[in-house]
Write a protein that holds these residues in place. Structure first.
Motif, PDB file in Angstrom:
ATOM      1  N   THR A 115       0.835  -1.203   0.000  1.00 44.86           N
ATOM      2  CA  THR A 115       0.000   0.000   0.000  1.00 44.86           C
ATOM      3  C   THR A 115       0.868   1.250   0.000  1.00 44.86           C
ATOM      4  O   THR A 115       0.560   2.236  -0.683  1.00 44.86           O
ATOM      5  N   ASP A 116       1.969   1.207   0.746  1.00 46.45           N
ATOM      6  CA  ASP A 116       2.900   2.329   0.770  1.00 46.45           C
ATOM      7  C   ASP A 116       3.526   2.545  -0.597  1.00 46.45           C
ATOM      8  O   ASP A 116       3.672   3.696  -1.059  1.00 46.45           O
ATOM      9  N   ALA A 117       3.904   1.474  -1.282  1.00 49.50           N
ATOM     10  CA  ALA A 117       4.472   1.604  -2.628  1.00 49.50           C
ATOM     11  C   ALA A 117       3.439   2.149  -3.604  1.00 49.50           C
ATOM     12  O   ALA A 117       3.735   3.017  -4.434  1.00 49.50           O
ATOM     13  N   PHE A 118       2.202   1.655  -3.511  1.00 44.14           N
ATOM     14  CA  PHE A 118       1.134   2.099  -4.405  1.00 44.14           C
ATOM     15  C   PHE A 118       0.886   3.598  -4.256  1.00 44.14           C
ATOM     16  O   PHE A 118       0.825   4.328  -5.255  1.00 44.14           O
ATOM     17  N   ARG A 119       0.758   4.068  -3.014  1.00 43.72           N
ATOM     18  CA  ARG A 119       0.412   5.480  -2.800  1.00 43.72           C
ATOM     19  C   ARG A 119       1.532   6.421  -3.236  1.00 43.72           C
ATOM     20  O   ARG A 119       1.300   7.605  -3.485  1.00 43.72           O
ATOM     21  N   ALA A 120       2.754   5.905  -3.344  1.00 40.79           N
ATOM     22  CA  ALA A 120       3.876   6.740  -3.766  1.00 40.79           C
ATOM     23  C   ALA A 120       3.874   7.004  -5.268  1.00 40.79           C
ATOM     24  O   ALA A 120       4.455   7.991  -5.724  1.00 40.79           O
ATOM     25  N   TYR A 121       3.197   6.140  -6.061  1.00 42.29           N
ATOM     26  CA  TYR A 121       3.321   6.240  -7.513  1.00 42.29           C
ATOM     27  C   TYR A 121       2.011   6.349  -8.282  1.00 42.29           C
ATOM     28  O   TYR A 121       2.009   6.805  -9.424  1.00 42.29           O
ATOM     29  N   VAL A 122       0.909   5.894  -7.716  1.00 47.32           N
ATOM     30  CA  VAL A 122      -0.343   5.839  -8.480  1.00 47.32           C
ATOM     31  C   VAL A 122      -1.285   6.930  -8.003  1.00 47.32           C
ATOM     32  O   VAL A 122      -1.562   7.048  -6.804  1.00 47.32           O
ATOM     33  N   ARG A 123      -1.792   7.694  -8.957  1.00 48.88           N
ATOM     34  CA  ARG A 123      -2.654   8.835  -8.607  1.00 48.88           C
ATOM     35  C   ARG A 123      -4.031   8.789  -9.265  1.00 48.88           C
ATOM     36  O   ARG A 123      -4.993   9.329  -8.726  1.00 48.88           O
ATOM     37  N   SER A 124      -4.130   8.148 -10.438  1.00 48.37           N
ATOM     38  CA  SER A 124      -5.356   8.241 -11.229  1.00 48.37           C
ATOM     39  C   SER A 124      -5.977   6.878 -11.490  1.00 48.37           C
ATOM     40  O   SER A 124      -5.276   5.856 -11.580  1.00 48.37           O
ATOM     41  N   TYR A 125      -7.303   6.885 -11.648  1.00 51.10           N
ATOM     42  CA  TYR A 125      -8.026   5.651 -11.993  1.00 51.10           C
ATOM     43  C   TYR A 125      -7.572   5.110 -13.342  1.00 51.10           C
ATOM     44  O   TYR A 125      -7.733   3.916 -13.635  1.00 51.10           O
ATOM     45  N   LYS A 126      -6.968   5.974 -14.183  1.00 51.72           N
ATOM     46  CA  LYS A 126      -6.501   5.539 -15.499  1.00 51.72           C
ATOM     47  C   LYS A 126      -5.335   4.561 -15.397  1.00 51.72           C
ATOM     48  O   LYS A 126      -5.023   3.862 -16.364  1.00 51.72           O
ATOM     49  N   GLN A 127      -4.700   4.513 -14.234  1.00 52.26           N
ATOM     50  CA  GLN A 127      -3.589   3.585 -14.012  1.00 52.26           C
ATOM     51  C   GLN A 127      -4.069   2.235 -13.463  1.00 52.26           C
ATOM     52  O   GLN A 127      -3.245   1.352 -13.185  1.00 52.26           O
ATOM     53  N   LEU A 128      -5.385   2.094 -13.336  1.00 58.04           N
ATOM     54  CA  LEU A 128      -5.976   0.888 -12.767  1.00 58.04           C
ATOM     55  C   LEU A 128      -6.777   0.143 -13.830  1.00 58.04           C
ATOM     56  O   LEU A 128      -7.172   0.733 -14.831  1.00 58.04           O
ATOM     57  N   PRO A 129      -7.042  -1.160 -13.643  1.00 63.77           N
ATOM     58  CA  PRO A 129      -6.700  -1.991 -12.476  1.00 63.77           C
ATOM     59  C   PRO A 129      -5.227  -2.355 -12.456  1.00 63.77           C
ATOM     60  O   PRO A 129      -4.559  -2.357 -13.502  1.00 63.77           O
ATOM     61  N   LEU A 130      -4.736  -2.683 -11.293  1.00 62.21           N
ATOM     62  CA  LEU A 130      -3.344  -3.062 -11.108  1.00 62.21           C
ATOM     63  C   LEU A 130      -3.273  -4.217 -10.118  1.00 62.21           C
ATOM     64  O   LEU A 130      -3.960  -4.223  -9.101  1.00 62.21           O
ATOM     65  N   ASN A 131      -2.450  -5.211 -10.445  1.00 56.68           N
ATOM     66  CA  ASN A 131      -2.221  -6.330  -9.530  1.00 56.68           C
ATOM     67  C   ASN A 131      -0.714  -6.554  -9.442  1.00 56.68           C
ATOM     68  O   ASN A 131      -0.065  -6.817 -10.452  1.00 56.68           O
ATOM     69  N   LEU A 132      -0.163  -6.408  -8.244  1.00 55.70           N
ATOM     70  CA  LEU A 132       1.267  -6.567  -8.016  1.00 55.70           C
ATOM     71  C   LEU A 132       1.497  -7.767  -7.106  1.00 55.70           C
ATOM     72  O   LEU A 132       0.754  -7.976  -6.148  1.00 55.70           O
ATOM     73  N   TYR A 133       2.523  -8.564  -7.408  1.00 52.45           N
ATOM     74  CA  TYR A 133       2.788  -9.718  -6.556  1.00 52.45           C
ATOM     75  C   TYR A 133       4.291  -9.921  -6.392  1.00 52.45           C
ATOM     76  O   TYR A 133       5.109  -9.389  -7.158  1.00 52.45           O
ATOM     77  N   HIS A 134       4.629 -10.681  -5.371  1.00 58.15           N
ATOM     78  CA  HIS A 134       6.008 -11.137  -5.240  1.00 58.15           C
ATOM     79  C   HIS A 134       5.997 -12.523  -4.608  1.00 58.15           C
ATOM     80  O   HIS A 134       4.999 -12.978  -4.067  1.00 58.15           O
ATOM     81  N   ILE A 135       7.134 -13.203  -4.712  1.00 58.66           N
ATOM     82  CA  ILE A 135       7.327 -14.500  -4.077  1.00 58.66           C
ATOM     83  C   ILE A 135       8.507 -14.324  -3.134  1.00 58.66           C
ATOM     84  O   ILE A 135       9.639 -14.127  -3.577  1.00 58.66           O
ATOM     85  N   GLN A 136       8.225 -14.344  -1.840  1.00 59.13           N
ATOM     86  CA  GLN A 136       9.228 -13.948  -0.855  1.00 59.13           C
ATOM     87  C   GLN A 136       9.057 -14.744   0.434  1.00 59.13           C
ATOM     88  O   GLN A 136       7.968 -15.265   0.721  1.00 59.13           O
ATOM     89  N   TRP A 137      10.142 -14.839   1.191  1.00 59.31           N
ATOM     90  CA  TRP A 137      10.112 -15.533   2.470  1.00 59.31           C
ATOM     91  C   TRP A 137       9.399 -14.703   3.516  1.00 59.31           C
ATOM     92  O   TRP A 137       9.559 -13.481   3.564  1.00 59.31           O
ATOM     93  N   LYS A 138       8.586 -15.366   4.319  1.00 58.55           N
ATOM     94  CA  LYS A 138       7.850 -14.734   5.409  1.00 58.55           C
ATOM     95  C   LYS A 138       8.255 -15.397   6.722  1.00 58.55           C
ATOM     96  O   LYS A 138       8.792 -16.511   6.729  1.00 58.55           O
ATOM     97  N   PHE A 139       7.942 -14.740   7.816  1.00 60.28           N
ATOM     98  CA  PHE A 139       8.216 -15.327   9.131  1.00 60.28           C
ATOM     99  C   PHE A 139       7.039 -15.058  10.052  1.00 60.28           C
ATOM    100  O   PHE A 139       6.616 -13.909  10.212  1.00 60.28           O
ATOM    101  N   ARG A 140       6.489 -16.112  10.607  1.00 61.96           N
ATOM    102  CA  ARG A 140       5.450 -15.999  11.634  1.00 61.96           C
ATOM    103  C   ARG A 140       5.884 -16.869  12.808  1.00 61.96           C
ATOM    104  O   ARG A 140       6.104 -18.069  12.647  1.00 61.96           O
ATOM    105  N   ASP A 141       5.992 -16.270  13.950  1.00 61.23           N
ATOM    106  CA  ASP A 141       6.562 -16.945  15.122  1.00 61.23           C
ATOM    107  C   ASP A 141       5.499 -17.825  15.777  1.00 61.23           C
ATOM    108  O   ASP A 141       4.973 -17.504  16.846  1.00 61.23           O
TER     109      ASP A 141
END
Length: 440
Positions: A115-141
């Motif tokens: 959400t922080d990355a999105f708000r830094a770069y996207v301003r208009s509905y014309k840039q949507l829809p957008l779907n961003l993903y990554h494959i990364q290690w997570k940690f839950r204790d």
């Protein structure tokens, strides 16, 4: 790959700490090594399977129009404080203080950071829809990590996040991910049952879990067995239409877990169509609307010129968890029976009386021909007995084995063994390669 130079530390005995089949077989097959509670090193064989699953997940996300990026494992605490989840998430979050006394955390999920990355770069509905993903290690204790990679503390996850201008568009994005998940699990050789689910700490009012059936599953699943009779999806996602009919077809038959089910609804299912089985959660999707965008002021300008919070959803697949889940669903008393799409090797060669020069030459010839035909080959060239070789290859689950021995060599044939069925047949080497090529 020649087994004499590969790193495959298989175990004869089942380690006492392993209580479920996938954990037992992953340790015995030399796929993982435990370094601490819920923390594992992925050894070469395990890593090959992990990467094959990851590749299929990536391909289906790309096909559905999602765009890959990569976010860090360590996140600043202030993002979570901004969303209001820092204190609410609980002790599963591993909190860290760096040398400058800044509060950090090892990310259990990435809604705040994306959400922080999105708000830094996207301003208009014309840039949507957008779907961003990554494959990364997570940690839950986890308070009690168990079952190997099925419930570890560190795990590899694919998490995707959709952004839309309004609720209607956001639900279409959710539908597309729903169908993409069915395609993904089908390619992995699994039957996945979607069911309505609790949104938990992620939030929102719309969520589905994807459950695969396995006798050793962690949850009891109640469902209408007609869910299991639906054909493999093969869904075309290359359009922007309404996929609600497909979702309706997939969820029209009741399904729920032991922890979350409606007894009255289950009782309404015709008795001839009831089944109760064990299941493993391998994916979870959420539509949560403005939960994070409103709190973190991630706004876009809509077509009317009004600034509105972006509508969001998130979509997770446990990539490392799937390795264990597939084994739970695909094994026998000899070891793992991998679906072809994720098997660490396509075919193995086992030479009998490997010291014999003619056998060595035949094994080398088969190895070169199979590689030239495009197969990922494991050549068991060790000076070991046939029983040791076959038990190793059955344990690690190679789908096909070509056995080369003196008697067959005299007659110009090899033995082609099929791991899934236990059947075998004698063929010339060229015919065996042709048969494998036709089946791939």
């Amino acid at each position: 790959m020649k087994l004499s130079t590969y790193f495959l530390p298989v175990l004869k005995e089942t380690p006492s700490e392993a209580t479920i089949v996938s954990h037992q077989l992953m340790l015995r097959a030399g796929m993982i090594r435990q370094n601490g509670a819920g923390i594992y090193t992925w050894l070469p064989l395990g890593l090959k399977v992990l990467r094959k699953i990851e590749a299929i997940v990536r391909e289906e996300m790309d096909r559905a129009g999602a765009v890959e990026m990569l976010m860090p494992t360590i996140q600043p605490a202030e993002l979570w404080q901004e969303s209001g989840r820092y204190d609410d998430y609980g002790k599963e979050m591993l909190r860290i203080v760096d040398r400058h006394e800044r509060d950090m955390l090892y990310g259990p999920t990435n809604e705040e950071m994306i959400t922080d990355a999105f708000r830094a770069y996207v301003r208009s509905y014309k840039q949507l829809p957008l779907n961003l993903y990554h494959i990364q290690w997570k940690f839950r204790d986890e308070i009690r990590p168990r079952f190997g990679v099925m419930r570890g503390r560190e795990f590899l996850m694919k998490d995707a996040y959709s952004f839309d201008v309004d609720a209607e568009s956001a639900r279409r994005s959710y539908q597309k991910m729903f169908c993409a998940y069915l395609n993904t699990f089908d390619r992995l050789g699994l039957t996945a049952i979607p069911m309505k689910a609790d949104t938990g700490p992620i939030g929102g009012d719309l969520s589905h879990e994807f459950i695969i059936l396995a006798d050793t599953g962690e949850s009891e699943v109640f469902c209408d067995k007609r869910l299991l009779d639906l054909p493999a999806p093969g869904l075309d996602l290359d359009f922007d239409g309404d996929l609600e009919p497909e979702i309706s077809k997939r969820t029209q038959y009741y399904a729920a877990t032991e922890e979350m089910h409606d007894e009255a609804e289950f009782a309404a299912v015709d008795e001839d169509n009831r089944v109760s089985a064990r299941g493993i959660e391998v994916g979870h999707i959420f539509y949560f609307g403005e939960k994070y965008s409103k709190a973190m002021k991630a706004e876009i300008m809509n077509a009317e010129g009004k600034s509105v919070p972006v509508q969001m959803g998130s979509y997770g697949i446990g990539v490392s968890r799937l390795v264990g889940g597939i084994i739970e669903a695909c094994h026998d008393d000899k070891g793992i029976v991998w679906p072809k799409s994720v098997a660490p090797f396509d075919v193995a060669i086992a030479t009998i009386k490997a010291r014999d020069e003619a056998i060595q030459n035949a094994g080398s010839e088969a190895y070169e021909k199979l590689q030239s035909a495009g197969f990922d080959v494991l050549y068991d060239d060790r000076d070991a007995s046939p029983g040791v070789k076959f038990s190793t290859l059955e344990l690690i689950g190679v789908p096909h084995v070509i056995a080369i021995g003196p008697k067959g060599l005299e007659r110009g044939v090899v033995e082609l063994k099929y791991r899934a069925t236990g059947e075998s047949e004698e063929l010339s080497l060229d015919d065996a390669i042709a048969k494998l090529t036709g089946a791939s």
